[in-house]
Design a protein around this motif. Sequence first.
Motif, PDB file in Angstrom:
ATOM      1  N   LYS A 331       0.830  -1.208   0.000  1.00 15.08           N
ATOM      2  CA  LYS A 331       0.000   0.000   0.000  1.00 15.08           C
ATOM      3  C   LYS A 331       0.862   1.255   0.000  1.00 15.08           C
ATOM      4  O   LYS A 331       0.506   2.260  -0.632  1.00 15.08           O
ATOM      5  N   MET A 332       1.995   1.197   0.704  1.00 12.25           N
ATOM      6  CA  MET A 332       2.906   2.338   0.708  1.00 12.25           C
ATOM      7  C   MET A 332       3.466   2.599  -0.691  1.00 12.25           C
ATOM      8  O   MET A 332       3.611   3.757  -1.108  1.00 12.25           O
ATOM      9  N   VAL A 333       3.791   1.544  -1.409  1.00  8.19           N
ATOM     10  CA  VAL A 333       4.314   1.691  -2.768  1.00  8.19           C
ATOM     11  C   VAL A 333       3.233   2.241  -3.692  1.00  8.19           C
ATOM     12  O   VAL A 333       3.483   3.137  -4.514  1.00  8.19           O
ATOM     13  N   GLY A 334       2.025   1.712  -3.573  1.00 11.67           N
ATOM     14  CA  GLY A 334       0.915   2.195  -4.377  1.00 11.67           C
ATOM     15  C   GLY A 334       0.894   1.618  -5.780  1.00 11.67           C
ATOM     16  O   GLY A 334       1.781   0.853  -6.181  1.00 11.67           O
ATOM     17  N   PRO A 335      -0.093   1.992  -6.569  1.00  7.61           N
ATOM     18  CA  PRO A 335      -0.309   1.373  -7.894  1.00  7.61           C
ATOM     19  C   PRO A 335       0.498   1.980  -9.026  1.00  7.61           C
ATOM     20  O   PRO A 335       0.462   1.457 -10.155  1.00  7.61           O
ATOM     21  N   HIS A 336       1.226   3.048  -8.793  1.00  5.44           N
ATOM     22  CA  HIS A 336       1.847   3.779  -9.897  1.00  5.44           C
ATOM     23  C   HIS A 336       3.369   3.639  -9.953  1.00  5.44           C
ATOM     24  O   HIS A 336       4.005   4.282 -10.788  1.00  5.44           O
ATOM     25  N   ARG A 337       3.928   2.803  -9.088  1.00  2.00           N
ATOM     26  CA  ARG A 337       5.368   2.562  -9.120  1.00  2.00           C
ATOM     27  C   ARG A 337       5.625   1.146  -9.623  1.00  2.00           C
ATOM     28  O   ARG A 337       4.725   0.303  -9.611  1.00  2.00           O
ATOM     29  N   PRO A 338       6.858   0.862 -10.081  1.00  2.00           N
ATOM     30  CA  PRO A 338       7.153  -0.449 -10.690  1.00  2.00           C
ATOM     31  C   PRO A 338       7.252  -1.555  -9.637  1.00  2.00           C
ATOM     32  O   PRO A 338       8.328  -1.888  -9.157  1.00  2.00           O
ATOM     33  N   PHE A 339       6.111  -2.144  -9.307  1.00  2.00           N
ATOM     34  CA  PHE A 339       6.033  -3.054  -8.163  1.00  2.00           C
ATOM     35  C   PHE A 339       5.117  -4.219  -8.482  1.00  2.00           C
ATOM     36  O   PHE A 339       4.032  -4.040  -9.056  1.00  2.00           O
ATOM     37  N   ARG A 340       5.566  -5.424  -8.114  1.00  2.00           N
ATOM     38  CA  ARG A 340       4.731  -6.618  -8.190  1.00  2.00           C
ATOM     39  C   ARG A 340       4.824  -7.350  -6.863  1.00  2.00           C
ATOM     40  O   ARG A 340       5.910  -7.449  -6.279  1.00  2.00           O
ATOM     41  N   TYR A 341       3.691  -7.876  -6.446  1.00  2.00           N
ATOM     42  CA  TYR A 341       3.592  -8.459  -5.099  1.00  2.00           C
ATOM     43  C   TYR A 341       3.000  -9.853  -5.195  1.00  2.00           C
ATOM     44  O   TYR A 341       1.905 -10.040  -5.735  1.00  2.00           O
ATOM     45  N   HIS A 342       3.731 -10.849  -4.648  1.00  2.00           N
ATOM     46  CA  HIS A 342       3.270 -12.227  -4.651  1.00  2.00           C
ATOM     47  C   HIS A 342       3.088 -12.712  -3.207  1.00  2.00           C
ATOM     48  O   HIS A 342       4.070 -12.836  -2.465  1.00  2.00           O
ATOM     49  N   ARG A 343       1.853 -12.973  -2.843  1.00  2.00           N
ATOM     50  CA  ARG A 343       1.547 -13.546  -1.534  1.00  2.00           C
ATOM     51  C   ARG A 343       1.607 -15.070  -1.678  1.00  2.00           C
ATOM     52  O   ARG A 343       0.846 -15.644  -2.462  1.00  2.00           O
TER      53      ARG A 343
END
Length: 381
Positions: A331-343
């Motif tokens: 959530k801190m990174v947000g949707p507009h930065r180059p980020f992928r999250y795998h749970r």
Amino acid sequence: MFVALTLVASLLTPVPKLTVPGAEHVEVAVLADLTTAGTVASGHTDPADWAGLHSAATVNPTGVPGTQIDGYFPDTSTGNATHGWNHDSQFVIRLPKTWNGGLVVSGTPGNREQYANDYTISDWVLSKGYAFAATDKGNVGVDFHLDGRRPGDAIAEWNDRLTQLTVAAKAVVKRHYGRSAKRTFAAGISNGGYLVRWQLENRGRLYDGGIDWEGTLWRVKGDDLLNFLPQALKAYPDEQGVRAAGFAAGSEFLWPFHRDYYWELTQELYQKELDPAYTGAPADYDYDARRPYAAMAKIGLTGRITKPLITLHGTLDTLLPITRDSDVYAKMVGPHRPFRYHRIEGGNHLDSLVDVYPDRLKPILPAFRNAFGELERWVSP
């Protein structure tokens, strides 16, 4: 033993004239196998550094010849006794004979020494042709918090040491192979994952991307382990109270082990580093009342990453619960930065516990290897 074996290797194979910018001491050896299958026998790793981080069922690649550089940067602390040097800021750099043009740089999980990522990260990336470098972060062991003059200095040094090693390793790679690395990745587990986050937020120019494997979340205000671990300690064994601290329903079978070996020790060590004036019980620590903001500001994360980052976190992590750590960081990174999250469903903080609960836990290491390939494809021109 290490020195003798290095000398033997030097006699058998000419050792290249390699230096590490800024290093106070280096030893260079040409080895038949840079993976742990070879370095355990030759004395160029320490299995104690990576004990407990992987499942016994893990199968690693082997047979990667090349050059290894061990050494240390100038430092006044002496907690790392590896090689009998009694000197912190030790590092290892591995240069495979067949190079793919890439470099992977890492800091260690917990307060371990520089070989802690050898089995989980180094073996894999070396087999793919990457050069690899790792640092002990500048202070090791349960007394790491005694390093530095002010609260927060020891952890702040971790970030400085990874930056220092990255710059130095890039120079070593360029000299050794005759050209600069075409891509540089940061990768790490737990505290090492925190370092990846911090580097991509603050030193992104040095990297092309990174993989954060259940990184520790530090921030001035909001969730961090100085908030949720005291809450869990105070509530245990009440299930409702421990779940309220963020620990997942379904992870109850892991609580006794983590309560006995991790929760209190971890809380106490980092409280001593960030708020040493506190003298009460770990379960009674109140971060919001104590407000060690000045110390936390030295190390806190913002989410403002500048290069591609993949974060992995297990849903049954029972040291850094996912809802109080990587869910928050995403959530801190947000949707507009180059980020992928795998749970990772069924993943825990320690892959070694998969051996104890094979029907309940899932190792994260295979997901890390998949994510590494994903990162390669993501940043490819």
